[in-house]
Design a protein around this motif. Structure first.
Motif, short mmCIF file in Angstrom:
data_model
loop_
_atom_site.label_atom_id
_atom_site.label_comp_id
_atom_site.label_asym_id
_atom_site.label_seq_id
_atom_site.Cartn_x
_atom_site.Cartn_y
_atom_site.Cartn_z
N GLY A 66 0.79 -1.23 0.00
CA GLY A 66 0.00 0.00 0.00
C GLY A 66 0.82 1.28 0.00
N GLU A 67 0.38 2.21 0.85
CA GLU A 67 0.94 3.56 0.84
C GLU A 67 2.37 3.63 1.36
N ALA A 68 2.84 2.57 2.01
CA ALA A 68 4.22 2.56 2.51
C ALA A 68 5.21 2.71 1.36
N TRP A 69 4.86 2.18 0.19
CA TRP A 69 5.74 2.30 -0.97
C TRP A 69 5.86 3.76 -1.41
N PHE A 70 4.77 4.52 -1.31
CA PHE A 70 4.82 5.93 -1.69
C PHE A 70 5.73 6.71 -0.75
N ALA A 71 5.70 6.37 0.53
CA ALA A 71 6.59 7.03 1.49
C ALA A 71 8.05 6.73 1.17
N ILE A 72 8.35 5.48 0.81
CA ILE A 72 9.71 5.11 0.46
C ILE A 72 10.15 5.85 -0.81
N ALA A 73 9.25 5.91 -1.79
CA ALA A 73 9.56 6.61 -3.04
C ALA A 73 9.88 8.08 -2.77
N TYR A 74 9.13 8.69 -1.89
CA TYR A 74 9.39 10.10 -1.55
C TYR A 74 10.77 10.24 -0.93
N GLN A 75 11.15 9.31 -0.03
CA GLN A 75 12.48 9.36 0.58
C GLN A 75 13.58 9.21 -0.48
N PHE A 76 13.36 8.32 -1.44
CA PHE A 76 14.33 8.12 -2.51
C PHE A 76 14.52 9.40 -3.32
N LEU A 77 13.41 10.03 -3.68
CA LEU A 77 13.48 11.25 -4.49
C LEU A 77 14.16 12.38 -3.72
N ALA A 78 13.83 12.51 -2.44
CA ALA A 78 14.46 13.54 -1.62
C ALA A 78 15.96 13.28 -1.49
N HIS A 79 16.33 12.02 -1.34
CA HIS A 79 17.75 11.67 -1.25
C HIS A 79 18.47 12.03 -2.55
N ASP A 80 17.86 11.72 -3.69
CA ASP A 80 18.46 12.05 -4.98
C ASP A 80 18.67 13.56 -5.12
N ALA A 81 17.68 14.33 -4.67
CA ALA A 81 17.79 15.78 -4.78
C ALA A 81 18.95 16.30 -3.94
#
Length: 205
Positions: free
Chosen positions: A134-149
């Motif tokens: 579920g939504e846990a994947w969206f939270a992980i994706a957000y962390q990945f994108l923030a890390h990349d930035a």
């Protein structure tokens, strides 16, 4: 791809030489260290593994066993970096460096990290797909994108670029600027992507 490109480039270079200069050793050690750090402090360990633990505390035993194996492969890669560091110290004392020894260390380094990536793909990611929903994947994706930035911003400040980019010769006098350049993977020129003459290696576990 970074590991394989680096390994192939160094194999070609070392077949043409029986020894390396101190500057070449430091250059090699710098790239080994960058590739190692880029693998060890990756987003998987910073965000995905904590999410797995949170999703299924009962799988801690299985996860810990897998992480021990992954850390063992990290250690093997680090030992290969230390071999290069020791060879650089020997070169300072005017001892001959055999290219075969350096090539073996590089091959061991690349094999260890590639094996780690394969084990993550087959076992760690498979476990994550089972327990994270579920939504846990969206939270992980957000962390990945923030890390990349944040990483992109840090690269601008430090001029530290991955993946590995092959060196290119400088333009000869009279050659139009940019003629000898190739575009890097992130849109910069190859000259921008090349690291400066590295300082002595400082590998950390």
């Amino acid at each position: 791809m970074s590991l394989l490109a680096f390994q192939k480039y160094m194999q070609v270079q070392l077949r043409q030489q029986s020894w390396l200069s101190l500057a070449q050793l430091q250059y090699t050690g710098d790239w080994l260290n960058r590739l190692y750090q880029g693998g060890y402090w990756r987003k998987v360990e910073m965000y995905l593994i904590p999410a797995i633990r949170q999703a299924t505390p009962q799988a801690d035993g299985l996860l810990d066993g897998l992480l021990n194996e992954l850390n063992g492969l990290n250690h093997a890669a680090l030992e290969s970096i230390n071999v290069v560091q020791q060879r650089a110290g020997a070169a300072i004392d005017h001892s001959a460096l055999q290219a075969e020894q350096l090539r073996a260390a590089i091959d061991t380094f690349c094999a260890a990290l590639l094996q780690r990536l394969e084990k993550e793909e087959r076992e760690l990611f498979a476990l994550a797909r089972k327990v994270i929903v579920g939504e846990a994947w969206f939270a992980i994706a957000y962390q990945f994108l923030a890390h990349d930035a944040r990483a992109q911003e840090a690269r601008r400040g430090k001029a530290q670029v991955l993946p590995f980019v092959l060196p290119v010769p400088l333009s000869a006098p009279g050659t139009p600027a940019g003629a000898a350049e190739t575009a890097g993977s992130d849109g910069t020129s190859a000259d921008d992507a090349l690291p400066a003459i590295p300082q002595p290696l400082r590998a950390q576990a």
